[in-house]
Design an enzyme around this catalytic site. Structure first.
Site, PDB file in Angstrom:
ATOM      1  N   HIS A  34       0.861  -1.218  -0.007  1.00  7.80           N
ATOM      2  CA  HIS A  34       0.100  -0.173   0.018  1.00  7.80           C
ATOM      3  C   HIS A  34       0.729   1.363   0.142  1.00  7.80           C
ATOM      4  O   HIS A  34       0.680   2.179  -0.904  1.00  7.80           O
ATOM      5  CB  HIS A  34      -0.897  -0.186   1.262  1.00  7.80           C
ATOM      6  CG  HIS A  34      -1.521   1.314   1.540  1.00  7.80           C
ATOM      7  ND1 HIS A  34      -2.831   1.400   1.088  1.00  7.80           N
ATOM      8  CD2 HIS A  34      -1.387   2.201   2.079  1.00  7.80           C
ATOM      9  CE1 HIS A  34      -3.239   2.614   1.453  1.00  7.80           C
ATOM     10  NE2 HIS A  34      -2.270   3.045   2.055  1.00  7.80           N
ATOM     11  N   GLU A  35       1.931   1.266   1.065  1.00  4.03           N
ATOM     12  CA  GLU A  35       2.460   2.678   0.936  1.00  4.03           C
ATOM     13  C   GLU A  35       3.576   2.676  -0.255  1.00  4.03           C
ATOM     14  O   GLU A  35       3.638   3.809  -0.731  1.00  4.03           O
ATOM     15  CB  GLU A  35       3.702   2.475   2.186  1.00  4.03           C
ATOM     16  CG  GLU A  35       3.107   2.263   3.451  1.00  4.03           C
ATOM     17  CD  GLU A  35       2.266   3.656   3.896  1.00  4.03           C
ATOM     18  OE1 GLU A  35       2.817   4.565   3.179  1.00  4.03           O
ATOM     19  OE2 GLU A  35       1.211   3.255   4.363  1.00  4.03           O
ATOM     20  N   HIS A  76       1.525   4.478  -2.967  1.00  6.83           N
ATOM     21  CA  HIS A  76       1.757   6.037  -2.840  1.00  6.83           C
ATOM     22  C   HIS A  76       2.905   6.248  -3.719  1.00  6.83           C
ATOM     23  O   HIS A  76       2.862   7.383  -4.352  1.00  6.83           O
ATOM     24  CB  HIS A  76       1.683   6.473  -1.544  1.00  6.83           C
ATOM     25  CG  HIS A  76       0.583   6.299  -0.630  1.00  6.83           C
ATOM     26  ND1 HIS A  76      -0.623   6.910  -1.069  1.00  6.83           N
ATOM     27  CD2 HIS A  76       0.356   5.575   0.685  1.00  6.83           C
ATOM     28  CE1 HIS A  76      -1.449   6.760  -0.069  1.00  6.83           C
ATOM     29  NE2 HIS A  76      -0.902   5.722   0.686  1.00  6.83           N
ATOM     30  N   GLU A 112      -5.775   7.093  -0.684  1.00  6.01           N
ATOM     31  CA  GLU A 112      -5.746   5.971  -0.078  1.00  6.01           C
ATOM     32  C   GLU A 112      -6.599   4.691  -0.690  1.00  6.01           C
ATOM     33  O   GLU A 112      -6.105   3.430  -0.853  1.00  6.01           O
ATOM     34  CB  GLU A 112      -6.557   6.179   1.308  1.00  6.01           C
ATOM     35  CG  GLU A 112      -5.727   7.050   2.341  1.00  6.01           C
ATOM     36  CD  GLU A 112      -4.246   6.457   2.420  1.00  6.01           C
ATOM     37  OE1 GLU A 112      -4.185   5.103   2.683  1.00  6.01           O
ATOM     38  OE2 GLU A 112      -3.331   7.227   2.505  1.00  6.01           O
ATOM     39  N   ASP A 142      -4.655   1.248  -1.966  1.00  8.14           N
ATOM     40  CA  ASP A 142      -5.270   0.037  -1.934  1.00  8.14           C
ATOM     41  C   ASP A 142      -5.373  -1.012  -2.857  1.00  8.14           C
ATOM     42  O   ASP A 142      -5.127  -2.156  -2.821  1.00  8.14           O
ATOM     43  CB  ASP A 142      -6.543   0.326  -1.059  1.00  8.14           C
ATOM     44  CG  ASP A 142      -6.290   0.518   0.492  1.00  8.14           C
ATOM     45  OD1 ASP A 142      -5.383   0.160   1.120  1.00  8.14           O
ATOM     46  OD2 ASP A 142      -7.619   1.031   0.927  1.00  8.14           O
TER      47      ASP A 142
END
Length: 395
Positions: free
Chosen positions: A254-255, A258, A333, A337
């Site tokens: 997930h990070e 980004h 976000e 995801d």
């Protein structure tokens, strides 16, 4: 009725006891935030109504020691001393609230791991850092205001751009280690899986650390930092302890989403645009006599004070900006995801989110409109629905 509705939304995800614990934690934080907000508003109104700022500006040279007072004829030095004093007063007035939040609310719900001695040390370190960094920042800002002409918005923006890049560079290697201990993540299956994920995405991972977040709190997190091809990942030790290797890797997927989707530079550019707009508005108002006189500065017009007063004037606009940035953050976000799902980590991400929700006792039953305005992340039920939809689409 509200509790039953909340239980329906989270039915099958959490136990009733955990739901009630989470609700109790959220209610405690809400009441604390309400009382703190009322106090802050009353304090601000009192400062403005009784003319505390102009009084403090005028009195500072009179009450300062003679060895200091002789330098306060210089506006830059006067401004630096003024900001340091009001910052110290602000720290003192906020100290009881910080103590209550840490040693009452966080302690009551099992999150606080910090001793009073560590709290005091952290406060002293923060004050020392302020004493080191604030004078050159305030001095540089005031110097530009005194000498800049029509290009003052661009010059102020360029100054703070350099400052932002400077702190982005030194914070993880100089400031953060003053408060936490960082250790290289040892060799093992977790490290291998993280390196494999980073390699598959061509993420230029140079260092992988664990951080002793448990020294202060039971909350968990992970983050990354670094410029260009010098990226580093930091895992809270609480995250490593509470989640399986697959779940930790899913959180990092997930990070890394980004990073891959350029969310960090987009947020940085948005922040710079907002800052430049703020300086443009300030330039249009900074020489207006009414700006000073409305706040009690009738005998003097210090350059930096104009910017301080300007912040009071535009504070309603900050609420609108905060709402809009929250909308962007929530969108990012969902995208991160979905990226994790594309990497085959969707199911483990769901498990990790549920585990982190259980560990952090975050709000499980939040009004949709309230969440959209106040929260930078979607609530757990919204994220799980989006992940499920992405899993179905990906299958």
């Amino acid at each position: 009725m509200q509790a039953r509705l909340g239980c329906c939304r989270t039915a099958g995800l959490f136990s009733k006891d955990l739901y009630l614990q989470s609700q109790a934690y959220s209610i405690d934080k809400w009441w604390f935030g309400l009382y703190h907000g009322i106090y802050s508003l009353a304090e601000t109104l009192a400062v403005l109504w009784f003319g505390v700022l102009p009084w403090a500006w005028q009195q500072l040279p009179k009450v300062a020691p003679a060895a200091v007072a002789k330098f306060l004829d210089n506006e830059i030095l006067h401004t630096i001393a003024f900001v340091l004093v009001i910052s110290l007063v602000g720290t003192i007035t906020q100290l009881p609230w910080s103590l209550y939040s840490t040693f009452v609310i966080e302690e009551r719900h099992g999150f606080n791991k910090q001793t009073l001695g560590l709290f005091i040390m952290d406060t002293l370190k923060s004050l020392l850092l302020g004493l080191v960094f604030m004078p050159p920042l305030i001095g540089g800002f005031t110097w530009i205001l005194q000498r800049a002409g029509p290009w003052v918005p661009i010059q102020l923006w360029a100054f703070f751009l350099v400052v932002a890049l400077f702190f982005m560079t030194i914070y993880p290697v100089v400031i953060a280690p003053l408060f936490n201990k960082f250790e290289t993540l040892p060799e093992g299956t977790l490290r291998t899986k993280i390196e494999e994920l980073a390699g598959s995405l061509k993420f230029p991972l140079k260092k992988l650390y664990s951080m002793d977040g448990s020294q202060r709190s039971a909350h968990s997190n992970a983050y990354m930092y670094g410029f260009f091809n010098n990226k580093r990942i930091v895992l809270y030790d609480t995250l490593i302890k509470e989640c399986s290797d697959e779940q930790v890797v899913a959180v990092l997927a997930h990070e890394l989403g980004h990073w891959k989707l350029r969310h960090t530079p987009i947020n940085f550019v948005m922040g710079q645009f907002i800052m430049l707009t703020n300086f443009l508005l300030f330039a249009a108002m900074r020489n207006a006599p009414a700006l000073y006189e409305s706040f009690g500065f009738r005998d003097s017009r210090p350059a930096f004070i104009a910017f301080l007063l300007f912040q009071y004037v535009v504070s309603p606009m900050d609420e609108v900006i905060s709402f809009l940035t929250n909308l962007v953050s929530r969108c990012f976000e969902y995208q991160a995801d979905a990226f994790a799902v594309q990497q085959g980590k969707g199911q483990h991400l769901k498990e990790a989110l549920l585990k982190l929700e259980e560990q952090n006792k975050t709000s499980m039953n939040v009004d949709v409109l309230y969440s959209a305005y106040h929260h930078s992340h979607p609530q757990i039920t919204e994220r799980l629905r989006a992940i499920d939809a992405a899993l179905k689409k990906d299958s």
